[in-house]
Design a protein around this motif. Sequence first.
Motif, PDB file in Angstrom:
ATOM      1  N   SER A  24       0.807  -1.212   0.000  1.00 26.21           N
ATOM      2  CA  SER A  24       0.000   0.000   0.000  1.00 26.21           C
ATOM      3  C   SER A  24       0.848   1.274   0.000  1.00 26.21           C
ATOM      4  O   SER A  24       0.337   2.348  -0.321  1.00 26.21           O
ATOM      5  N   TYR A  25       2.132   1.161   0.358  1.00 22.20           N
ATOM      6  CA  TYR A  25       3.006   2.339   0.391  1.00 22.20           C
ATOM      7  C   TYR A  25       4.065   2.316  -0.703  1.00 22.20           C
ATOM      8  O   TYR A  25       4.794   3.294  -0.876  1.00 22.20           O
ATOM      9  N   ALA A  26       4.180   1.214  -1.422  1.00 22.38           N
ATOM     10  CA  ALA A  26       5.275   1.070  -2.385  1.00 22.38           C
ATOM     11  C   ALA A  26       5.251   2.170  -3.443  1.00 22.38           C
ATOM     12  O   ALA A  26       6.304   2.663  -3.859  1.00 22.38           O
ATOM     13  N   ALA A  27       4.050   2.563  -3.886  1.00 23.85           N
ATOM     14  CA  ALA A  27       3.963   3.572  -4.944  1.00 23.85           C
ATOM     15  C   ALA A  27       4.448   4.937  -4.468  1.00 23.85           C
ATOM     16  O   ALA A  27       4.799   5.796  -5.289  1.00 23.85           O
TER      17      ALA A  27
ATOM     18  N   THR B 218      19.476   7.531   0.526  1.00 20.74           N
ATOM     19  CA  THR B 218      18.774   7.840  -0.720  1.00 20.74           C
ATOM     20  C   THR B 218      18.295   6.556  -1.365  1.00 20.74           C
ATOM     21  O   THR B 218      19.041   5.563  -1.436  1.00 20.74           O
ATOM     22  N   VAL B 219      17.046   6.555  -1.845  1.00 20.54           N
ATOM     23  CA  VAL B 219      16.484   5.393  -2.534  1.00 20.54           C
ATOM     24  C   VAL B 219      17.142   5.291  -3.906  1.00 20.54           C
ATOM     25  O   VAL B 219      17.100   6.229  -4.707  1.00 20.54           O
ATOM     26  N   ILE B 220      17.770   4.149  -4.203  1.00 19.49           N
ATOM     27  CA  ILE B 220      18.467   3.978  -5.474  1.00 19.49           C
ATOM     28  C   ILE B 220      17.890   2.855  -6.331  1.00 19.49           C
ATOM     29  O   ILE B 220      18.192   2.772  -7.520  1.00 19.49           O
ATOM     30  N   ALA B 221      17.057   1.990  -5.763  1.00 17.64           N
ATOM     31  CA  ALA B 221      16.515   0.879  -6.555  1.00 17.64           C
ATOM     32  C   ALA B 221      15.283   0.312  -5.872  1.00 17.64           C
ATOM     33  O   ALA B 221      15.107   0.437  -4.661  1.00 17.64           O
ATOM     34  N   SER B 222      14.440  -0.313  -6.676  1.00 16.08           N
ATOM     35  CA  SER B 222      13.246  -0.996  -6.178  1.00 16.08           C
ATOM     36  C   SER B 222      13.056  -2.267  -6.980  1.00 16.08           C
ATOM     37  O   SER B 222      13.367  -2.313  -8.183  1.00 16.08           O
ATOM     38  N   ALA B 223      12.570  -3.313  -6.324  1.00 17.72           N
ATOM     39  CA  ALA B 223      12.343  -4.584  -7.010  1.00 17.72           C
ATOM     40  C   ALA B 223      11.217  -4.492  -8.037  1.00 17.72           C
ATOM     41  O   ALA B 223      11.111  -5.345  -8.918  1.00 17.72           O
ATOM     42  N   GLU B 224      10.356  -3.475  -7.915  1.00 14.68           N
ATOM     43  CA  GLU B 224       9.239  -3.280  -8.846  1.00 14.68           C
ATOM     44  C   GLU B 224       8.345  -4.516  -8.930  1.00 14.68           C
ATOM     45  O   GLU B 224       7.783  -4.834  -9.978  1.00 14.68           O
TER      46      GLU B 224
ATOM     47  N   THR C 122       5.027 -12.103   1.463  1.00  9.74           N
ATOM     48  CA  THR C 122       4.977 -11.038   2.465  1.00  9.74           C
ATOM     49  C   THR C 122       4.103  -9.853   2.070  1.00  9.74           C
ATOM     50  O   THR C 122       3.782  -9.023   2.914  1.00  9.74           O
ATOM     51  N   GLY C 123       3.739  -9.750   0.789  1.00  8.19           N
ATOM     52  CA  GLY C 123       2.962  -8.601   0.337  1.00  8.19           C
ATOM     53  C   GLY C 123       3.736  -7.304   0.379  1.00  8.19           C
ATOM     54  O   GLY C 123       3.148  -6.236   0.544  1.00  8.19           O
ATOM     55  N   THR C 124       5.065  -7.397   0.240  1.00  6.36           N
ATOM     56  CA  THR C 124       5.913  -6.210   0.311  1.00  6.36           C
ATOM     57  C   THR C 124       6.800  -6.118  -0.923  1.00  6.36           C
ATOM     58  O   THR C 124       6.989  -7.096  -1.650  1.00  6.36           O
ATOM     59  N   THR C 125       7.358  -4.925  -1.119  1.00  6.41           N
ATOM     60  CA  THR C 125       8.301  -4.661  -2.205  1.00  6.41           C
ATOM     61  C   THR C 125       9.668  -4.360  -1.617  1.00  6.41           C
ATOM     62  O   THR C 125       9.782  -3.566  -0.682  1.00  6.41           O
ATOM     63  N   LEU C 126      10.699  -4.985  -2.170  1.00  5.81           N
ATOM     64  CA  LEU C 126      12.057  -4.758  -1.684  1.00  5.81           C
ATOM     65  C   LEU C 126      12.588  -3.453  -2.260  1.00  5.81           C
ATOM     66  O   LEU C 126      12.604  -3.251  -3.475  1.00  5.81           O
ATOM     67  N   VAL C 127      13.023  -2.560  -1.377  1.00  9.62           N
ATOM     68  CA  VAL C 127      13.564  -1.256  -1.772  1.00  9.62           C
ATOM     69  C   VAL C 127      15.000  -1.160  -1.267  1.00  9.62           C
ATOM     70  O   VAL C 127      15.300  -1.576  -0.143  1.00  9.62           O
ATOM     71  N   GLN C 128      15.882  -0.613  -2.107  1.00 14.58           N
ATOM     72  CA  GLN C 128      17.301  -0.477  -1.755  1.00 14.58           C
ATOM     73  C   GLN C 128      17.663   1.000  -1.644  1.00 14.58           C
ATOM     74  O   GLN C 128      17.303   1.801  -2.505  1.00 14.58           O
ATOM     75  N   LEU C 129      18.376   1.342  -0.579  1.00 15.77           N
ATOM     76  CA  LEU C 129      18.856   2.696  -0.358  1.00 15.77           C
ATOM     77  C   LEU C 129      20.370   2.687  -0.238  1.00 15.77           C
ATOM     78  O   LEU C 129      20.986   1.639   0.019  1.00 15.77           O
ATOM     79  N   GLN C 130      20.955   3.854  -0.397  1.00 14.93           N
ATOM     80  CA  GLN C 130      22.396   4.025  -0.237  1.00 14.93           C
ATOM     81  C   GLN C 130      22.660   5.043   0.859  1.00 14.93           C
ATOM     82  O   GLN C 130      22.031   6.094   0.901  1.00 14.93           O
ATOM     83  N   VAL C 131      23.594   4.709   1.752  1.00 18.08           N
ATOM     84  CA  VAL C 131      23.962   5.622   2.834  1.00 18.08           C
ATOM     85  C   VAL C 131      25.472   5.771   2.854  1.00 18.08           C
ATOM     86  O   VAL C 131      26.215   4.790   2.682  1.00 18.08           O
TER      87      VAL C 131
END
Length: 396
Positions: free
Chosen positions: A244-247, A270-276, A282-291
Amino acid sequence: MHIDTAPSHPQPRPGKGRARVGLLLALIVLIAIVAFGMTGRASESAALQTWTEKQALPSVLLVKPLAVPQLPALVLPGRLEAWSRAAIFARVGGYLKSWKAEIGTRVKAGQLLAEIDTPELDQQLLQARADLATAKANATLAGTSAKRWQAMLASDSVSKQEVDERNGDLAAKQAQVMAAQANVERLTATKSFQRLVAPFDGVVTARTTDVGALINAGNNSGGQELFAVSEVSHLRVYVQVPQSYAAQIKLGSNAQISVPEYPKEVFMATVIASAESVSPATGTTLVQLQVDNQAARLLPGAYTSVRFELSAQAGVVRIPASALKYDDHGLRVATLDTHDRVLFKTVTIARDFGDSVEIGSGLTATDRIIDTPPDALSDQDAVQISSANAEGNPHG
């Protein structure tokens, strides 16, 4: 003597008049009793009919939706990973001669980590070089012979067939030289792997060997990871974002991360990638950030809390999950209108908490919601409100 001839009138008897009055009073009382009885029966009949009709109506319990405070932030657990991590395996077998880098050591690309003693490989290389020397000698002899036979062909001292045989032998000997040379180069290249070096700038995060340990080549035939080198000047952060928050999580957007060892500090990522894609499990989307981690304060593999700043969503309310009804018309909630008639409303779920849900659309905070609506309930049905609401139902 005078005789009175006028008619005489009899006097009424007092007892007879009182009897008539009593009879009249008794009649009036009787009529009143009968009328009262008939009125009572009519009232009881009307009350019974009203009670029966009331009992025929389904009894429902009302709950009020709770307005959700709009906190424009999403906080999720995440994990820190090295930007790059290389597991160092041996390409040659032997015994560990020495190691040069302990865990936590910062290394440069190409820096020596360890050396392997390879006696068997050394002997194979010596043999290969000897085979190459033999092949070269045979090729030199075959070349000399071929030239002589070619010269004798001009004087018809030998046949053309014999000359061709000598030339063919020379070509075969030259091929053997190339094969022997390739074998020497292969073993020489393999020999270079007795030196384990860092593939890039980073820090040694694992060392699982020691001097004298038997080393098996590769990672599929019993070989083990000898070292691990990680590039930690900046880290990757992986977060599972609910569907529900992925978009709302956009590439390039910023987030704040915090770790238990620095409870009063936050680090920007910073968000650099998303599994789309959404994981069915799990009903979730994997999101990758860089720190950024130039100061090396953050550790790969650590737990972190990630805070995303989101735009507020208006009109979100929370209701018990038992108030939801899913049928051929979709996901709906039964409410009461101003005339206490049933009115079903189609809703969408923003977040599911198990025993309660946040409704993203379809309801307002002023709606009167029926908790656990009966299956047979339909629009415009009349219902009676349960006494539990009047007795202080905590949801009502």
